[in-house]
Design a protein around this motif. Structure first.
Motif, PDB file in Angstrom:
ATOM      1  N   LEU A  69     113.066  51.014  58.663  1.00 37.50           N
ATOM      2  CA  LEU A  69     113.302  52.336  59.232  1.00 37.50           C
ATOM      3  C   LEU A  69     112.107  53.254  58.993  1.00 37.50           C
ATOM      4  O   LEU A  69     111.722  54.028  59.877  1.00 37.50           O
ATOM      5  N   LEU A  70     111.513  53.152  57.807  1.00 40.60           N
ATOM      6  CA  LEU A  70     110.356  53.997  57.522  1.00 40.60           C
ATOM      7  C   LEU A  70     109.171  53.680  58.430  1.00 40.60           C
ATOM      8  O   LEU A  70     108.360  54.556  58.730  1.00 40.60           O
ATOM      9  N   GLN A  71     109.069  52.437  58.876  1.00 43.16           N
ATOM     10  CA  GLN A  71     107.996  52.082  59.811  1.00 43.16           C
ATOM     11  C   GLN A  71     108.083  52.887  61.105  1.00 43.16           C
ATOM     12  O   GLN A  71     107.075  53.114  61.773  1.00 43.16           O
ATOM     13  N   HIS A  72     109.300  53.293  61.449  1.00 42.09           N
ATOM     14  CA  HIS A  72     109.517  53.995  62.717  1.00 42.09           C
ATOM     15  C   HIS A  72     109.681  55.502  62.539  1.00 42.09           C
ATOM     16  O   HIS A  72     109.996  56.211  63.498  1.00 42.09           O
ATOM     17  N   ALA A  73     109.440  55.981  61.333  1.00 44.14           N
ATOM     18  CA  ALA A  73     109.705  57.386  61.035  1.00 44.14           C
ATOM     19  C   ALA A  73     108.766  58.340  61.755  1.00 44.14           C
ATOM     20  O   ALA A  73     109.059  59.534  61.873  1.00 44.14           O
ATOM     21  N   HIS A  74     107.628  57.828  62.238  1.00 49.99           N
ATOM     22  CA  HIS A  74     106.663  58.705  62.909  1.00 49.99           C
ATOM     23  C   HIS A  74     106.426  58.297  64.359  1.00 49.99           C
ATOM     24  O   HIS A  74     105.412  58.657  64.952  1.00 49.99           O
ATOM     25  N   ASN A  75     107.370  57.560  64.908  1.00 45.02           N
ATOM     26  CA  ASN A  75     107.351  57.338  66.359  1.00 45.02           C
ATOM     27  C   ASN A  75     107.662  58.653  67.078  1.00 45.02           C
ATOM     28  O   ASN A  75     108.380  59.506  66.538  1.00 45.02           O
ATOM     29  N   PRO A  76     107.188  58.824  68.288  1.00 41.17           N
ATOM     30  CA  PRO A  76     107.604  59.994  69.065  1.00 41.17           C
ATOM     31  C   PRO A  76     109.070  59.939  69.490  1.00 41.17           C
ATOM     32  O   PRO A  76     109.632  60.950  69.931  1.00 41.17           O
ATOM     33  N   VAL A  77     109.698  58.767  69.356  1.00 38.32           N
ATOM     34  CA  VAL A  77     111.130  58.650  69.629  1.00 38.32           C
ATOM     35  C   VAL A  77     111.898  59.425  68.563  1.00 38.32           C
ATOM     36  O   VAL A  77     111.594  59.329  67.368  1.00 38.32           O
TER      37      VAL A  77
END
Length: 815
Positions: A69-77
């Motif tokens: 989840l942390l890998q995706h914490a800075h996606n624009p999504v």
């Protein structure tokens, strides 16, 4: 029917079939996934301090603990974790949900992130029309299993990760798939097209989609609700033939040339090997020497081929997840804890049977890798290492296998050109690259001029070629591996998923515990070469006990008797699932049988009581995978498939029968009858497709033994003479024996056995000379006690007779 429902919703045409996803394991195709960007060397752990204000985007995942989840914490999504905040938002705005499920070492999950979730155009479509939820399947297997079942049902069995499912605000499925390319390609709709179509259909047909979703969930719930018409097995044939039927089905897919049960891609499915080993033992007991030898050789040959292959990390130890080709050569490079732990146990079994050091060395190789690279200072064991890594310390470009592959030039630079010759010959290293054994090894030319070490010739062949002794060759190759490992350690490492999962630690506890006794039978003068450290086996018992202690102190509530699923920077908020309880109980039973304190057996009993309370289906029998009470889980499933991981029900069945054998009286009866009721739930499954449930078949075989061989070692814990008798107790392959260790000097031991099995307590006295003694009992008769480990080992080596089925009444109590 599910496909028809999707068609009625006019949305099935957008389903993408998963040519590139990590596929879901099935009885004929065992697969999984991987990913993760790696940034620092030598090791990179993603921590909350990395979530700083320098990022352009930050979403709701920034406060989570899961590395995935942390890998995706800075996606624009605008990602949300699974929970009420996301559900409330979807219902308040009447928006469909886009659910994305994966895990931190999932390669194609990372591909979809880079292509779509980091794409601002795609993110805009997602944020405007959907509430977007990201789930770590390792942290929330309950969520994953519900929607994976839907995806597989709607796509005719195909499934995998990343899993992509569109839901109504009430969490009912609309349509699902796996990996989506961002643009239309190869005649398939791209992710942007899918997003637009789902939104269009939602706007025009909300009521129909909701109705269809309700019907789909009802059908899935009915299809997965296994129940037993009786609390007992109804057919004697299942009891007598389950193992042989499963072995017959597996043998039809046996690869006599390259090992394993099935074609490429090839997965290590340790339950298959375990079943063939049990089948071998049964045939041996029946005097069927030829058939017994054949069954054993299928298991051993598969283990040898896996160990020689490139799926085995010859440089650093441990096994990669699976090989893409039939040679066990080019792997999908991620490493998973559950694979390592289970493989250790089948290699240990092979060593017990053959006394061949090649099997014990592989077991040590894996355990030493876990101890060196995968264990935190407090003893908890991490989940996985990624397949992808960076090209250089300052590069953000990720590529699969970079950490593990070699050019011939690199090897020669590290070892010296002249010294490299023996290593290159033994491990099939070539200047043009060695990924050429199969057309499936490198279909896209990703590994040109690169080598994945694989043993294509024996030590004896290499020795003959270079005029050396075998011992000289092994020593030299070990030195080479050590030098290459030191060089490799300076490369950017794959990212570690340092999440500590109870279930997988339970599997590892079992492996460490069993190794601590079985490996005592290696010759005293054996030489160990890198990556094996050559530690004393007692260190493995200490590692198992440290892992168990970590779980008990960090992830177990003494008051409620409940487990928490995982730990990373603190316990997660997710409760333990059936697998967590069953796998941990199994590990604790092994920990006790291999010399651990009675406290582990006592804790196993507490956990079993908690498991029964939370997961047992009081009406239909069997265990649900998830506890009651979470309204976001649409239906509770009972799983039986023994795939990359065994099912919780299979492990639970074996646990119940083992506990029954430890105890006496009503307690023993309860566990035995519960196990039989559980197995009755899956009686038809074993008849129809036994190869899908090898461990369940083994459990039925355990039930089939009316009187197990009991070995009772009486003596002070950790005393040398006691340890010697325990090692002798584990030195023979007998999957039916039960080993007790009772310390008459320990008040806790005496109190436990007086309550749980007075007969064992009465036999807990050492010899008049004060030496530890061992009793071997069967059919309510005990042999004369012995203090001689050699005599004990010889007694246990005598093959007991096969079970006499004609005198066994199904449902009778096992003693």
């Amino acid at each position: 029917m599910l496909h028809m429902l999707l068609h009625r919703a006019a949305i099935d045409q957008i389903v993408i079939y998963p040519p590139l996803a990590e596929t879901h394991p099935t009885p004929t195709s065992h697969t999984t996934c991987h990913n993760l960007p790696c940034i620092l060397s030598p090791r990179f752990f993603l921590t909350l301090k990395d979530m700083d204000s320098s990022h352009k985007y930050t979403n709701q995942l920034a406060h989570e603990h899961s590395p995935y989840l942390l890998q995706h914490a800075h996606n624009p999504v605008d990602w949300y974790p699974w929970g009420e905040d996301a559900f409330t938002k979807a219902q308040a705005e009447d928006k469909p949900i886009f659910l994305s499920v994966g895990y931190s070492t999932c390669h194609w999950c990372h591909v979809m992130e880079v292509e779509s979730f980091e794409n601002e155009e795609v993110a805009k479509l997602m944020n405007e029309s959907f509430v977007n939820i990201k789930v770590d399947r390792e942290e929330r297997p309950d969520v994953d299993k519900v929607y994976m079942t839907y995806v597989q049902a709607s796509q005719g069995g195909a499934g995998g990760w990343p899993m992509s499912v569109f839901l109504t605000p009430e969490l009912k499925p609309i349509v699902g798939g796996t990996y989506f390319h961002p643009d239309d390609k190869y005649g398939r709709p791209g992710f942007k097209t899918v997003l637009k179509r789902v939104q269009e259909v939602w706007e025009s047909k909300k009521d129909l989609l909701r109705e269809t979703g309700n019907q789909v969930v009802q059908q899935l719930a009915e299809a997965t609700a296994a129940m037993a018409p009786s609390t007992k097995l109804t057919e004697t044939s299942i009891v007598t033939q389950a193992v042989s039927l499963c072995a017959l089905q597996l043998a039809k897919g046996f690869d006599a040339k390259l090992g394993g049960f099935g074609g490429a891609p090839k997965f290590p499915r340790p339950v298959e090997v375990a079943l063939m080993m049990r089948h071998y033992k049964r045939l041996e007991q029946q005097g069927k020497e030829s058939a017994s030898t054949k069954a054993l050789e299928m298991a051993l040959f598969s283990l040898r081929c896996m160990a020689r292959g490139g799926m085995h990390d010859h440089i650093g130890g441990g096994f990669h997840r699976y090989s893409v080709d039939e040679y066990w050569h080019v792997p999908h490079f991620e490493k998973m804890l559950y694979d390592q732990a289970q493989l250790v146990n089948v290699y240990l079994d092979a060593f017990v049977v053959t006394k061949d050091l090649q099997y014990s060395q592989v077991a040590r190789d894996v355990l030493d890798y876990l101890h060196r690279d995968m264990t935190n200072p407090e003893g908890g064991i991490f989940s996985a290492e990624d397949a992808d890594s960076a090209e250089s310390p300052n590069s953000s470009q990720m590529k699969e296998g970079l950490f593990y592959i070699w050019s011939a030039q690199e090897i020669e630079e590290v070892l010296g050109k002249e010294h490299a010759k023996m290593f290159e010959a033994h491990y099939y290293v070539k200047p043009e690259g060695n990924c050429d054994l199969s057309r499936m090894s490198d279909p896209h030319g990703e590994f040109l001029q690169k080598n994945v070490p694989i043993e294509r010739q024996s030590i004896a062949d290499t020795a003959a070629k270079f005029g050396k002794t075998e011992q000289e060759v092994m020593q030299y190759l070990g030195q080479c591996r050590a030098e290459l490992h030191a060089y490799r350690s300076c490369r950017p490492h794959p990212r570690m998923d340092d999440k500590i999962i109870v279930a997988w630690n339970g599997l590892a506890i079992s492996a460490f515990a069993r190794a601590s006794q079985i490996l005592r039978k290696e010759p005293q003068d054996v030489h160990y070469e890198f990556p094996v450290t050559g530690c004393h086996p007692k260190e493995y018992l200490e590692a198992g006990e440290k892992a168990a202690t970590f779980i008990k102190t960090k992830l177990y509530n003494e008051k409620t008797k409940r487990l928490t699923r995982s730990f990373r920077d603190g316990p997660s908020q997710v409760p333990g699932f059936l697998d967590d309880y069953a796998f941990l109980i199994s590990g604790l039973l092994d920990l006790y049988e291999c010399g651990g304190d009675t406290k582990w057996l006592s804790w196993a009993l507490d956990l079993q009581a908690s498991q029964d309370e939370q997961f047992w289906d009081k009406e239909g029998g069997g265990y649900y995978s998830t506890p009651e009470g979470d309204s976001s889980i649409l239906f509770r499933m009972k799983e039986d498939y023994d795939g990359a991981e065994p099912s919780g029900n299979s492990v639970a069945a074996v646990n119940l029968l083992r506990l029954s054998s430890f105890l006496s009286g009503d307690r023993s009866d309860y566990f035995h009858h519960t196990a039989e009721h559980l197995l009755a739930v899956y009686e038809s499954r074993m008849k129809e497709v036994a190869m899908a449930v090898p461990l369940l078949c083994c459990a039925v075989d355990v039930l089939n033994v009316p009187s197990k061989r009991q070995v009772i070692v009486a003596g002070p814990r950790y005393a040398p003479d006691t340890d010697a008798l325990l090692a002798a107790s584990h030195a023979t392959f007998d999957p039916d024996k039960v080993i007790f260790h009772v310390d008459e000097t320990n008040a806790q031991d005496q109190e436990f056995w007086r309550e749980m099995n007075p007969g064992v307590s009465a036999m807990s006295h050492s010899s008049p000379e004060g030496k530890a003694v061992a009793y071997v009992c069967q059919n309510f008769t005990c042999q004369a006690p012995t203090s001689d480990p050699t005599a004990l080992e010889q007694l246990l080596a005598q093959t007991p007779p096969a079970p006499k089925i004609s005198t066994f009444k199904i449902g009778s109590m096992t003693k």
